[in-house]
Design a protein around this motif. Structure first.
Motif, PDB file in Angstrom:
ATOM      1  N   PRO A 138      55.075  43.848  43.360  1.00  0.00           N
ATOM      2  CA  PRO A 138      54.999  45.197  43.926  1.00  0.00           C
ATOM      3  C   PRO A 138      54.048  45.241  45.127  1.00  0.00           C
ATOM      4  O   PRO A 138      53.070  44.491  45.172  1.00  0.00           O
ATOM      5  N   ASP A 197      44.534  50.412  38.695  1.00  0.00           N
ATOM      6  CA  ASP A 197      45.802  49.785  38.352  1.00  0.00           C
ATOM      7  C   ASP A 197      45.653  48.591  37.435  1.00  0.00           C
ATOM      8  O   ASP A 197      46.461  48.362  36.556  1.00  0.00           O
ATOM      9  N   GLY A 224      52.920  41.651  48.357  1.00  0.00           N
ATOM     10  CA  GLY A 224      53.659  41.432  47.110  1.00  0.00           C
ATOM     11  C   GLY A 224      53.347  40.109  46.433  1.00  0.00           C
ATOM     12  O   GLY A 224      54.180  39.583  45.692  1.00  0.00           O
ATOM     13  N   ARG A 277      48.748  45.386  42.725  1.00  0.00           N
ATOM     14  CA  ARG A 277      49.685  45.501  43.854  1.00  0.00           C
ATOM     15  C   ARG A 277      48.946  45.205  45.147  1.00  0.00           C
ATOM     16  O   ARG A 277      47.777  45.555  45.279  1.00  0.00           O
TER      17      ARG A 277
END
Length: 949
Positions: free
Chosen positions: A805, A631, A775, A771
């Motif tokens: 997120p 990510d 959060g 993420r």
């Protein structure tokens, strides 16, 4: 005539002619045509139009022609997938040919054609070839399974090929065993959690038997596989070492290094008092020495690996110092590496030899090498105390040569020697001061200034020397400016009456005329210290320095353990873990040495809190902390642009109207507190024109630092852990980041110290988080307004929000971070204390607490022990309240205090606790109830951290 003739023709209409020749009835003409096609393909011509005609040539008994056609197929099948299916029947037929070479060729080619439509036809022929009677076909089929797995992993698992591959480890042919191991290792790398290579003593025995008979590359695959095995006890470890040791005399250096890797790993399991342990150490030295007689490139790889081995076990090569002496014709990269190893091996026994060599090197013509040699003399002085005097006299001899760069390097290392042996060699300062004029490099100038400031009381004209540096203050590098500021303040504290004007001059230059916030901040801190509490100023500025360590450039132990497990690979040459340079790695595994698994963290550490009610957590979405790419590579690392007006600063004090030096120096100068005429008119007054940023009302600046603004600080009694290193300089091209998470007045902050340990300036910093479970995300850009110079350190505070997120992490409080600067993007992971997420309104009403406790099912309750805690219940309650853990009620039952507590997380989850404290018993029992029981482990760890610190 050779085949080179096929590469010389460039006729027009060639494709048409080749088409005719490919369809010829004559075998020789057909073969010639295919050769011409392959030649055209090799030089980059597009001959895909001939696909059907070339495929027609597959139906032949001629092995050479078949190989050429298969080569063409591999190249063009991807661009012509529909046409490639035409060849499938021939492949299947060839897999049943009487000639084993053709069977192997067919299955190898089918594995290389990466077309989905063809893979489904490959399964049946591959299954037959895996069980073929000929070992050559079986070994080829084993590698084909790995290729097929790369194209379609699910298909390989469904068809049971992995089980067949495991069976091949027991094959009678050593080459089949080696290829099966290679294929399974390749597949296991892309699936780190699958236990494909189920290594047990029986399997290991089969591998060791095959090791003696297979080719050199087969041996490397088997040795690499052995290195992943953890023996049951020292006897098994010794047995494996005995059977691997003969590989040390192999002609191939890769086999030697792989064998060294296995032995280095298994030695961890052997008791040091064992006779065999000593024998093994002696056996490891000759093969490593032999590697140094190869060509320079191989020597360099060997030296980089030896560098790691020497850091782990210097005793292996302690008698081999001479082989690391530099030869006149060695390339510079080999010279520098040998020099590094010489210092690591330096000891009282060989220091005379080493110093004689180093002095010789310091007269060479290669500037980089000479610099390193001079530094090496200094490092020897620090490492071997008995040699310090000889090293200092050697350095003084070198200074007398008056070669500019030699003098500068010598001064830098003498500064370190002064730090290591205070009040021992200061007699050489006079000699150093003679060379002040010749210093032009920032590091040497800074070192000389430090020496003058540190030993100002022994240098009669220290003020004149420092004043000479002050003339060009703004032209100096930041490193020199900071050192000069500190040195003059030291001088002032030692000789206050003589240097008053000098200190005012430097403070004024640093605070009023400088744009560098680091310099300005340090100037204001000194100014404030001198004006308010001169005694404290002396304690801070003239504090005793900690002695410097003997080896400042050793690789960090956990990284060294991992690199030892990667000996013979690129990781051991770069001295970085694979995760640092293998981009997009599907699953880089972090390896550890066998014997050290108990020291700190195990290779696969089970959940430490295996208390009642805590179920084993499911595997994380991002499996390992090393796998930070994923990510993070997709994140936008440009700093967010601010929208709307900037937040108004809280009312602070008008710094412009404050007397920064308000007469506090009088006590230092012996004057009276009301202001001394001796100070001169401007000394007590504030600077005439302060920077705009300091005239504005500020909060969180100096008023926080000196507690002048009376603003809200940290909650009384809240616990903040010390800063830990999150990103070591080794892994981030010289950038080191250490930090801590804090919660102040309801705001979560990530407080960081960024240090530049590289030789180049760093700028354009940005930060982004992956993420995570709660959060967490940056609430604004990372504010580092000035470039970070070499050897400079800067503090930064990043406010965080909890509206980013969400994705469940393992462990729950794991945070994966990407930091970008002008050099690269770096990744690291850290763990935040969960108390950062406890809200200030986390105190439940008693009745609500009782109802909620009953409402949460009993299976959600977890129980833990907090050991060795010596607080009474009231002290514990007060301490926990500082971290927003609120006590709702307290009752005493049979001499045991029961505290009922609540806390509320930022995502709205409530955690309820019952803490039992028995007077005189240092062990507390804590029961936690929560609707999300996976939080309990982190909450328990937080309780433990707060109560024990």
């Amino acid at each position: 005539m050779t085949d080179s003739k096929y590469f010389t023709t460039t006729k027009k209409g060639e494709i048409f002619e080749l088409k005719a020749e490919l369809n010829s009835d004559k075998k020789e003409k057909k073969k010639e045509a295919v050769k011409k096609v392959i030649a055209s393909m090799t030089v980059g011509k597009d001959v895909s139009a001939l696909f059907p005609d070339v495929v027609n040539c597959m139906q032949t008994d001629n092995l050479e022609l078949k190989k050429l056609v298969y080569l063409y197929l591999m190249n063009y099948a991807k661009s012509q997938p529909d046409m490639a299916i035409m060849a499938v029947n021939t492949f299947v037929k060839d897999c049943e040919d009487l000639n084993p070479l053709i069977r192997a060729l067919a299955v190898r080619t089918m594995g290389c054609i990466r077309v989905d439509k063809i893979t489904e036809y490959l399964c049946e022929p591959l299954r037959k070839c895996l069980k073929d009677e000929d070992p050559y076909v079986r070994k080829t089929a084993a590698v084909c399974v790995a290729k097929l797995h790369d194209i379609n992993a699910q298909l390989v698992e469904d068809q049971g090929f992995l089980d067949t591959l495991k069976d091949l480890i027991s094959d009678s042919n050593p080459m089949v065993v080696a290829n099966a191991v290679a294929a399974l290792s390749e597949i296991a790398e892309s699936h780190p959690n699958s236990n494909l290579l189920d290594l047990n003593p029986q399997t290991i025995n089969k591998l060791l038997t095959a090791l003696n008979e297979c080719t050199e590359w087969g041996q490397i695959f088997i040795l690499d596989c052995l290195a992943n095995y953890t023996p049951r006890d020292d006897r098994e470890s010794q047995s494996i070492c005995e059977r691997v040791t003969p590989r040390l005399s192999h002609a191939n250096s890769a086999v030697v290094l792989s064998a060294v890797k296995v032995l280095m790993k298994f030695m961890e399991m052997l008791p040091k008092d064992l006779d065999y342990y000593g024998t093994l150490l002696k056996k490891l030295a000759p093969p490593l020495v032999t590697l140094l007689s190869a060509e320079p490139e191989l020597q360099y790889v060997a030296l980089r690996n030896i560098n790691l081995i020497v850091q782990r076990r210097p005793e292996i090569l302690k008698h081999e110092m001479k082989v690391f002496f530099v030869k006149y014709n060695d390339p510079i990269y080999v010279k520098l590496e040998k020099l590094d190893i010489m210092i690591r091996l330096a000891s009282q026994a060989n220091i005379a030899q080493v110093l004689a060599e180093l002095k010789e090197y310091a007269t060479e013509v290669d500037v980089d090498f000479v610099r390193k040699a001079v530094r090496a003399i200094g490092r020897c002085a620090i490492k071997v105390e008995q040699s310090a005097e000889r090293c200092v006299s050697t350095l003084l001899d070198l200074i007398q040569t008056k070669v500019n760069y030699v003098v500068q390097e010598a001064i830098v290392v003498i500064k370190d020697i002064f730090r290591k042996y205070p009040n021992k060699y200061e007699s050489v300062i006079a000699t150093l001061c003679e060379h002040l004029e010749s210093l032009d490099e920032p590091e040497a100038r800074a070192a000389m200034i430090w020496i003058v400031g540190e030993y100002a009381e022994r240098i009669d004209n220290a003020d004149e020397l420092l004043e000479s540096f002050l003339e060009g203050f703004h032209d100096e590098s930041t490193q020199v400016q900071l050192q000069l500021l500190t040195a003059i303040v030291k001088l002032f504290l030692k000789k206050p009456t003589e240097t008053q004007e000098l200190v005012q001059q430097v403070l004024s230059l640093a605070t009023q005329d400088s744009d560098n916030p680091d310099l300005r901040d340090r100037g204001y801190i000194y100014w404030r210290l001198l004006s308010t509490d001169p005694v404290a100023a002396k304690e801070v500025v003239l504090a005793e320095k900690p002695l410097i360590s003997e080896e400042t450039d050793l690789i960090e132990p956990t990284l060294l353990e991992e690199l030892i497990c990667h000996i013979g690979t690129l990781a051991s040459v770069y001295h970085k873990p694979p995760s640092a340079f293998v981009e997009g790695s599907r699953g880089v595994q972090h390896k550890r040495l066998a014997g050290s698994a108990g020291s700190g963290e195990s290779v696969e550490s089970p959940d430490t809190g295996s208390a009642a009610g805590v179920s084993e957590a499911p595997p994380a979405v991002i499996p390992s902390q090393g796998d930070l790419l994923g990510d993070l590579l997709n994140l936008d690392l440009t700093p967010p642009t601010a929208t709307g007006p900037p937040p108004a600063a809280a009312p602070g004090m008008q710094l412009g109207a404050m007397d920064l030096l308000g007469g506090g120096l009088d006590s230092l100068l012996g004057g009276d507190i009301g202001g001394s005429p001796a100070m001169g008119a401007g000394f007590g007054a504030p600077p005439a024109a302060m920077p705009a940023s300091f005239n504005a009302p500020v909060s969180g600046g100096l008023d926080d630092l000196f507690d002048l603004g009376g603003g809200v600080g940290m909650t009384m009694g809240s616990y903040t852990p010390p800063k830990t290193v999150w990103l070591p300089a080794m892994k981030a091209k010289g950038l080191e980041i250490s930090g801590v998470f804090v919660r102040r007045s309801g705001v979560i902050q990530m407080e960081m110290t960024l240090s530049n340990k590289a030789m180049s300036v760093m700028s354009d910093f940005a930060i982004q988080f992956n993420r995570n479970s709660f959060g967490l995300a940056p609430a604004g850009p990372l504010q580092i307004l000035t470039p970070l110079s070499p050897n400079q350190t800067i503090e930064a505070a990043l406010p965080l929000s909890t509206v980013g997120p969400v994705m469940k992490m393992e462990p729950l409080n794991n945070l994966q971070v990407a930091v970008k600067n002008n050099i690269d993007v770096f990744y690291f992971s850290c763990q935040y204390p969960i108390s950062m997420l406890f809200l200030e309104d986390g105190k439940m009403e008693r009745q609500v607490f009782l109802a909620t406790w009953k409402d949460i099912p009993n299976e959600n309750e977890s129980q833990f022990q907090i050991k060795d805690c010596h607080l009474n219940s009231d002290a514990a309650s007060n301490k926990l309240q500082g971290s927003n853990i609120f006590t709702i009620a307290k009752r005493t039952v049979e001499g045991q205090d029961m505290l009922y507590q609540s806390m509320k997380l930022t995502n709205g989850i409530w955690v309820l606790a019952e803490l039992r404290v028995q007077a005189g018993n240092p062990n507390y029992t804590i029961s936690l109830k929560c609707r999300a029981p996976e939080v309990s482990q982190c909450v328990f760890q937080n309780y433990e951290a707060v109560l024990k610190n």
